[in-house]
Scaffold this active site. Structure first.
Site, PDB file in Angstrom:
ATOM      1  N   TYR A   1     -25.339  78.832  43.758  1.00  0.00           N
ATOM      2  CA  TYR A   1     -24.710  77.760  42.969  1.00  0.00           C
ATOM      3  C   TYR A   1     -23.773  78.348  41.920  1.00  0.00           C
ATOM      4  O   TYR A   1     -22.656  77.873  41.718  1.00  0.00           O
ATOM      5  CB  TYR A   1     -25.780  76.902  42.291  1.00  0.00           C
TER       6      TYR A   1
ATOM      7  N   HIS B   1       0.807  54.835  53.076  1.00  0.00           N
ATOM      8  CA  HIS B   1       1.069  55.182  54.478  1.00  0.00           C
ATOM      9  C   HIS B   1      -0.208  55.526  55.249  1.00  0.00           C
ATOM     10  O   HIS B   1      -0.255  55.376  56.460  1.00  0.00           O
ATOM     11  CB  HIS B   1       2.103  56.303  54.592  1.00  0.00           C
TER      12      HIS B   1
ATOM     13  N   ALA C   1       1.496  75.051  48.188  1.00  0.00           N
ATOM     14  CA  ALA C   1       0.875  74.911  49.512  1.00  0.00           C
ATOM     15  C   ALA C   1       1.480  75.865  50.550  1.00  0.00           C
ATOM     16  O   ALA C   1       0.769  76.452  51.345  1.00  0.00           O
ATOM     17  CB  ALA C   1       0.993  73.466  49.982  1.00  0.00           C
TER      18      ALA C   1
ATOM     19  N   PHE D   1       5.431  66.087  45.979  1.00  0.00           N
ATOM     20  CA  PHE D   1       4.632  65.700  47.142  1.00  0.00           C
ATOM     21  C   PHE D   1       3.934  64.372  46.857  1.00  0.00           C
ATOM     22  O   PHE D   1       3.713  64.020  45.701  1.00  0.00           O
ATOM     23  CB  PHE D   1       3.615  66.808  47.431  1.00  0.00           C
ATOM     24  N   ASP D   2       3.558  63.621  47.898  1.00  0.00           N
ATOM     25  CA  ASP D   2       3.046  62.256  47.656  1.00  0.00           C
ATOM     26  C   ASP D   2       1.789  62.226  46.772  1.00  0.00           C
ATOM     27  O   ASP D   2       1.683  61.383  45.885  1.00  0.00           O
ATOM     28  CB  ASP D   2       2.855  61.457  48.956  1.00  0.00           C
TER      29      ASP D   2
ATOM     30  N   ASP E   1       3.725  74.169  42.837  1.00  0.00           N
ATOM     31  CA  ASP E   1       2.897  73.486  43.846  1.00  0.00           C
ATOM     32  C   ASP E   1       3.065  74.339  45.100  1.00  0.00           C
ATOM     33  O   ASP E   1       4.095  74.317  45.759  1.00  0.00           O
ATOM     34  CB  ASP E   1       3.406  72.052  44.029  1.00  0.00           C
TER      35      ASP E   1
ATOM     36  N   LYS F   1      -2.890  74.775  53.968  1.00  0.00           N
ATOM     37  CA  LYS F   1      -1.625  75.170  54.585  1.00  0.00           C
ATOM     38  C   LYS F   1      -1.596  76.697  54.683  1.00  0.00           C
ATOM     39  O   LYS F   1      -2.178  77.260  55.595  1.00  0.00           O
ATOM     40  CB  LYS F   1      -0.435  74.634  53.775  1.00  0.00           C
TER      41      LYS F   1
HETATM   42  C1  LIG Z   1      -0.752  69.190  51.099  1.00  0.00           C
HETATM   43  C2  LIG Z   1      -0.033  69.261  49.854  1.00  0.00           C
HETATM   44  C3  LIG Z   1      -0.623  68.856  48.655  1.00  0.00           C
HETATM   45  C4  LIG Z   1      -2.002  68.220  48.591  1.00  0.00           C
HETATM   46  O1  LIG Z   1      -2.961  69.037  49.129  1.00  0.00           O
HETATM   47  P1  LIG Z   1      -4.241  68.474  49.941  1.00  0.00           P
HETATM   48  O2  LIG Z   1      -4.963  69.733  50.314  1.00  0.00           O
HETATM   49  O3  LIG Z   1      -3.743  67.729  51.124  1.00  0.00           O
HETATM   50  O4  LIG Z   1      -5.021  67.639  49.020  1.00  0.00           O
HETATM   51  C5  LIG Z   1       0.107  68.992  47.492  1.00  0.00           C
HETATM   52  N1  LIG Z   1       1.356  69.478  47.512  1.00  0.00           N
HETATM   53  C6  LIG Z   1       1.954  69.890  48.649  1.00  0.00           C
HETATM   54  C7  LIG Z   1       3.335  70.448  48.609  1.00  0.00           C
HETATM   55  C8  LIG Z   1       1.283  69.790  49.861  1.00  0.00           C
HETATM   56  O5  LIG Z   1       1.895  70.159  50.977  1.00  0.00           O
END
Ligand SMILES: *Cc1c(COP(=O)(O)O)cnc(C)c1O
Length: 457
Positions: A72, A449, A216, A124-125, A214, A257
């Site tokens: 933990y 979406h 990913a 990103f969304d 950000d 990713k």
């Molecule tokens: C996928 C993604 C996110 C969110 O990540 P999740 O793992 O899907 O929650 C944030 N920003 C970008 C650029 C992404 O591609």
């Protein structure tokens, strides 16, 4: 004769996939309310809905999972992961989260408040969602050229320094940080140059602001810097990654990713105050600080995945496969966001289904048609994804209307890419006959979406 290019891996385990008939698909998509998120995966032949969490782990990653420490508190696996992140990014403080949006939730809970403005390049969304749900504004400062899908630019994901400067001049008081998405997913998987990251840093410094990446697809972004930006061809991916992060203050990461794991994420930063602030939200939202939403075994797999995917050969295999698909679409004259991005092809639906009015969502219509044609599941990145304006509640038709075909990492072969290309060509060939799209029967207020219910017109 020069040897042809081939993958930098061989296959050790396979998963069968199944074709279906058009009749079956017609029924399935109707039952799914014409929303491909509502389909079962068995109803899909080739799944290009996302490259998120859909990659194939390596034998080294699977082996590392056996070493997972599920303690933990103070798990060895956390320290393995932290050490890799420290080494790659230079960020000292690490908070694991269950995925990228959780990293956003934890960090933004500390940093974003009502009335704030967060400038960046095409948020990103989920990033936009986490800003707007806090009654703050996500201000898009992407270069205008990104909207012209046919323009070939090496770094089409860049921030426009003039727009950013203007945002800072006007809103400096209310800007908690600047966020740069690498690669720029929403604008078509387009990279951001090192030069641009330097410009953003300089502007941020002038106003005493911090920069979040950000991240990913940070490794794919580094690949594009190496292969496209002057002065970087001799630098290793790991050196480029270190330089990118040296220009930022922290990162949110969706490890699904470029971490090549099925679930996971993290926050990393060089600033103790951000770490202390985020910590307070990690514990109630995600869990204790040395696991924060991840299993020990998953942290081990991520540590290996981050290390492997910052090696050139792995990235070269991946990005060349996306470029292979792009070349097949070129053969058929199918328009997509140019040049091809790192993780996906973004097909320009507004240039294909010209007879479908924008109020009837051309990209969503194209997504449905491609599924019906061959059981291929893409994803709309367009007017439905854009949600409504939070103030006027009108649909936002200002951006691009694209069908995104994501390529999962290390999953499909180029034969699958051929099937995708030809299926899309078949739809493309009868584009003039497609005159009606869909209407919304039910929608959620934010991130609609995923759950929207549609009717075919
Ligand atoms: C996928 C993604 C996110 C969110 O990540 P999740 O793992 O899907 O929650 C944030 N920003 C970008 C650029 C992404 O591609």
């Amino acid at each position: 004769m020069e040897l042809p290019f081939a993958e930098s891996w061989k296959i050790k385990m396979v998963e069968p996939i199944r074709k279906s008939t058009r009749e079956e698909r017609e029924q399935w998509i109707r039952e799914a309310h014409y929303n491909v998120f509502q389909l079962r995966s068995e109803q899909v032949y080739i799944d290009c809905i996302t490259d998120s969490g859909t990659g194939a782990m390596s034998d080294r990653q699977w082996a590392a999972m056996m070493l997972g420490d599920e303690s933990y508190a103070g798990a060895k696996s956390f320290f393995h992961l932290k050490e890799v992140i420290n080494r790659l990014t230079g960020f000292e403080y690490v908070i694991p989260t269950h995925q990228g949006r959780a990293a956003e939730n934890v960090l933004f809970s500390h940093l974003v408040k009502e009335g704030d403005v967060v400038p960046g390049n095409s948020h990103f969304d989920t990033t936009k969602g986490h800003i707007e749900s806090r009654k703050a504004t996500a201000l898009d400062c992407t270069i205008d050229e990104a909207k012209d899908t046919q323009l070939e630019l090496p770094f089409k994901g860049n921030v426009d320094p003039a727009k950013l400067e203007k945002a800072l001049a006007e809103h400096a008081e209310n800007i908690p940080f600047i966020i740069v998405t690498i690669t720029n997913n929403t604008a078509g998987g387009q990279p951001v140059s090192m030069q641009n990251l330097r410009e953003v840093r300089a502007i941020a410094d002038r106003y005493g602001k911090r920069v979040v990446l950000d991240s990913a697809r940070f490794a794919e972004n580094a690949y594009f810097i190496k292969t496209r930006e002057e002065g970087y061809s001799d630098r290793s991916i790991k050196e480029i990654v270190a330089e990118m992060f040296s220009l930022a203050d922290g990162m949110t990461m969706s490890a699904k990713k470029d971490g090549i794991v099925n679930m996971g994420g993290f926050i990393a930063t060089r600033h103790e105050d951000w770490y202390e602030g985020a910590k307070r939200f990690c514990i109630p939202f995600e869990g204790y600080l040395t696991y924060g939403g991840m299993n020990g075994r998953d942290m081990e797999a991520l540590a290996v995945g981050l290390d492997e995917n910052t090696e050139f050969d792995n990235l070269d295999t991946r990005i060349r496969q996306v470029q292979y698909l792009a070349a097949r679409l070129d053969e058929f004259g199918i328009p997509y966001q140019r040049p091809a991005g790192g993780h996906a092809i973004f097909v320009d639906a507004s240039k294909i289904l010209t007879n479908v009015p924008k109020e009837e969502f051309p990209a969503q219509t194209l997504t449905i048609e491609l599924y019906l044609e061959a059981g291929i599941r893409g994803c709309e990145i367009g007017y439905i994804l854009a949600d409504r304006d939070p103030v006027t509640r009108e649909n936002r038709f200002g951006g691009l209307d694209l069908l995104r075909l994501c390529v999962p990492r290390r999953v499909y072969t180029n034969n699958h890419m051929d099937v995708i290309a030809v299926a899309l060509k078949n739809v493309f060939d009868r584009r003039e006959e497609i005159t009606r799209g869909v209407r919304i029967a039910w929608e959620a207020e934010l991130m609609r979406h995923f759950t929207v219910k549609l009717e075919r017109l």
